[in-house]
Design an enzyme around this catalytic site. Sequence first.
Site: not given
Ligand code: CP
Ligand code: NVA
Length: 309
Positions: A108, A138, A267, A293
């Site tokens: 991430r 997601q 999400c 997920r």
């Molecule tokens: N929806 C999602 O990706 O959640 P997190 O940011 O908690 O991983």
């Molecule tokens: N659009 C949001 C998604 C979080 C899962 C972000 O990038 O913060």
Amino acid sequence: MKHFINLKDIPVKDLRKILIDAKDRKRLRKNFDNLEIDKKSPLKGKLLLQMFEKSSLRTRLSFYLAIKQLGGSTLTLRPNELHLSKGGESIEDTAKILSSFGNAFMLRTNSDKKLEEFGKYLTIPVINGLSPSSHPTQILSDIFTVEEIKKKPISKLNIAWVGDSNNVLNSLIAASIKFSFKLKIGCPNSYQPNKMILNYIKKNKNKIYIYNKSKEAVVGADVIFSDKVISMNDKVNKTKKLNDFKKFKIDMKLMRFAKKDCIFLHCLPRGNEVDEKVFSSKQSKVWQQAQNRVHVQKSILLYCMEKLR
Ligand code: CP
Ligand code: NVA
């Protein structure tokens, strides 16, 4: 091995294979405890390395359970504890080490470029666990949830998105083109998808429509998606942006313009883009969505390691 970086770069037949495998695996796990291992432990002996440059709850937990249920294990690296983050080691060298110690890398990240570079240098798969421009695991999982609830291929459904043009929407757009489903987007004029995304839409056969009124986007919808107005690391005037989105809140009044059995998906985490009444209504399937997920990411891991049945 196969990377999982962007939905637009993965053949739809592979995406469909992942969804079919996830459905089978989910069915076979009825009454299993979280850490019970799937029959045949398909990823026995495999190590998933994970790294988060931004906060995460769901992605972190679901990848943990995913690899464990396949018989493998996982280790989370903290970016600030690697030489890479302080510029003391290159991505290339870091990637060499990751490739020799682990079997897949879930990242991430704050930087799409970094993801691409890891993709270039790793000899193990890299999985995009959210980047500034996309959130593919997601959205693939959300397609699974939609088809599970609606019991129909997504190509036969009307999907609406009401909210910001962000990473999650970009992946939904890619999915709409890949799986050929109708997608109506409702957002203020000045928050439309960026030029690159609009060009991608133009260049591909699509069923995507953009409106500057939320009502127009949700008329006849089977599913309404939303996400936070302010994403992680969103460098904007937050008060102004929240104000600009005032008319795009999803409330019961808006839900009534959609089909009677329309579901609401998000999400998570949520902000104030959705009214509590909608969020906690029967139409809201957000907890089932989060749970799924795990199932889809298991099949993504198998796909990446070329072990999909
Ligand atoms: N929806 C999602 O990706 O959640 P997190 O940011 O908690 O991983
Ligand atoms: N659009 C949001 C998604 C979080 C899962 C972000 O990038 O913060």
